[in-house]
Design a protein around this motif. Structure first.
Motif, PDB file in Angstrom:
ATOM      1  N   PRO A   1       0.809  -1.227   0.000  1.00 19.40           N
ATOM      2  CA  PRO A   1       0.000   0.000   0.000  1.00 19.40           C
ATOM      3  C   PRO A   1       0.841   1.275   0.000  1.00 19.40           C
ATOM      4  CG  PRO A   1      -0.829  -1.562   1.603  1.00 19.40           C
ATOM      5  CD  PRO A   1       0.493  -2.086   1.149  1.00 19.40           C
ATOM      6  N   PHE A   2       1.982   1.224   0.642  1.00 18.03           N
ATOM      7  CA  PHE A   2       2.806   2.429   0.769  1.00 18.03           C
ATOM      8  C   PHE A   2       3.618   2.687  -0.505  1.00 18.03           C
ATOM      9  CE2 PHE A   2       2.061   0.276   4.796  1.00 18.03           C
ATOM     10  CZ  PHE A   2       1.234   1.219   5.378  1.00 18.03           C
TER      11      PHE A   2
ATOM     12  N   ALA B   1       3.157   6.153  -2.766  1.00 20.78           N
ATOM     13  CA  ALA B   1       4.298   6.964  -3.193  1.00 20.78           C
ATOM     14  C   ALA B   1       4.424   7.047  -4.706  1.00 20.78           C
ATOM     15  CB  ALA B   1       5.587   6.400  -2.592  1.00 20.78           C
ATOM     16  N   LYS B   2       4.108   5.954  -5.409  1.00 24.80           N
ATOM     17  CA  LYS B   2       4.387   5.890  -6.839  1.00 24.80           C
ATOM     18  C   LYS B   2       3.174   6.103  -7.734  1.00 24.80           C
ATOM     19  CE  LYS B   2       8.431   3.000  -6.084  1.00 24.80           C
ATOM     20  NZ  LYS B   2       9.121   1.710  -6.351  1.00 24.80           N
TER      21      LYS B   2
ATOM     22  N   SER C   1       2.215   8.836   7.212  1.00 24.64           N
ATOM     23  CA  SER C   1       2.830  10.157   7.309  1.00 24.64           C
ATOM     24  C   SER C   1       4.297  10.123   6.891  1.00 24.64           C
ATOM     25  CB  SER C   1       2.692  10.696   8.739  1.00 24.64           C
ATOM     26  OG  SER C   1       3.111  12.042   8.815  1.00 24.64           O
ATOM     27  N   ILE C   2       5.005   9.063   7.267  1.00 21.85           N
ATOM     28  CA  ILE C   2       6.402   8.913   6.839  1.00 21.85           C
ATOM     29  C   ILE C   2       6.478   8.791   5.318  1.00 21.85           C
ATOM     30  CG2 ILE C   2       8.384   7.330   6.853  1.00 21.85           C
ATOM     31  CD1 ILE C   2       7.692   6.723   9.795  1.00 21.85           C
ATOM     32  N   ALA C   3       5.582   7.975   4.745  1.00 25.32           N
ATOM     33  CA  ALA C   3       5.544   7.819   3.290  1.00 25.32           C
ATOM     34  C   ALA C   3       5.288   9.157   2.607  1.00 25.32           C
ATOM     35  CB  ALA C   3       4.472   6.808   2.900  1.00 25.32           C
ATOM     36  N   LEU C   4       4.448   9.980   3.217  1.00 23.54           N
ATOM     37  CA  LEU C   4       4.149  11.298   2.660  1.00 23.54           C
ATOM     38  C   LEU C   4       5.379  12.212   2.749  1.00 23.54           C
ATOM     39  CD1 LEU C   4       1.952  13.035   1.399  1.00 23.54           C
ATOM     40  CD2 LEU C   4       1.133  13.580   3.701  1.00 23.54           C
TER      41      LEU C   4
END
Length: 278
Positions: free
Chosen positions: A87-88, A92-93, A124-127
């Motif tokens: 999912p992350f 991101a992509k 939030s980290i992924a963002l």
């Protein structure tokens, strides 16, 4: 005090009914061991000798906090950072770039069963990682609303501090260095990550209206605990909580098939997710 380990068939059926009506969780057959393992400490702390006595106490609401304490104990689940990764990667992509292209003023994301906080903080980290790579991203004011039925889990999540052993579950050394800071013998999520996240109590069987509208909903590894009827209800009400073209992420073993036709399935190189039909 010695706790009675055996649960009669009648009491098991009574407990199953209570749990489903209270929070939607549907226990299958032969799950008596799960009840005793989750509730032994609570029974001992409350000086209650058996599950039968516990059910009687819940029915008369004495003590008043007992019902919520039982739900809390039965709904506490394991979680990890960047769980399943897929999912992350998709965020991101694919999803974040698509949202940036629409000129969205403010992205709102719902982590609907946040447990001890790893999922919303991971989002939030992924963002943060995405915005570090994309100059002038419009997602800088994104909000992440994290909810759970367990007040104990919400209290842990709000604290935003974790033991070394917890960080070791899914978090790389580089992410630990960049997005956490040591506080004594624990690690605290940085302000950059935590400021986007707010926490609220939410039973998925109750109304979502007060939460507002979202662009992304995470409902991962939750639906497996509900009956088919409740799965359909939750998914259809989540569809109403999404803005046009919004996204839904489920667990790897979960599907919308047979429960709702409000979404279209999207297959990406990184996995499967769903988009609200326009």
């Amino acid at each position: 005090m010695e706790i009675a380990a055996n649960i009669s068939p009648q009491d098991y059926e009574r407990f199953k009914l209570f749990l489903e009506q209270a929070c939607g969780i549907l226990l299958g057959e032969g799950k008596q061991y799960l009840i005793t393992s989750r509730l032994t400490k609570l029974l001992r702390d409350e000086n209650i000798p058996s599950v039968s006595a516990l059910l009687q106490a819940i029915e008369i609401r004495q003590p008043r906090h007992l019902r919520d304490a039982v739900i809390d104990a039965m709904t506490t689940n394991e979680t990890s950072w960047f769980r399943d990764h897929s999912p992350f990667e998709i965020l991101a992509k694919q999803v974040f770039p698509e949202m940036d292209g629409t000129g969205l003023r403010q992205c709102r994301i719902w982590s609907s069963a946040c447990s001890s906080g790893q999922e919303p903080y991971t989002i939030s980290i992924a963002l943060s990682e995405y915005m570090a790579k994309v100059s002038g991203s419009a997602l800088g004011h994104a909000q992440i609303v994290a909810t759970d039925i367990s007040m104990t889990m919400l209290a842990t999540a709000k604290q935003a501090e974790y033991d070394e052993s917890v960080l070791g579950r899914g978090l790389t050394a580089e992410r630990k260095r960049q997005f956490f800071k040591p506080v004594g013998d624990r690690w605290r999520v940085t302000d950059e990550v935590s400021r986007r996240v707010s926490f609220k109590e939410q039973n998925l069987l109750a109304s979502y209206a007060a939460l507002g509208k979202f662009d992304i909903i995470f409902c991962r590894n939750v639906l497996i605990y509900f009956s088919a009827e409740r799965k359909a209800d939750i998914l259809n009400r989540m569809a109403l909580s999404l803005n046009a073209g919004g996204y839904l992420f489920l667990g790897a073993s979960e599907t919308i098939n047979g429960y709702t036709d409000a979404f279209e399935m999207i297959r990406s190189p990184h996995g499967v997710f769903y988009r609200l039909k326009i």
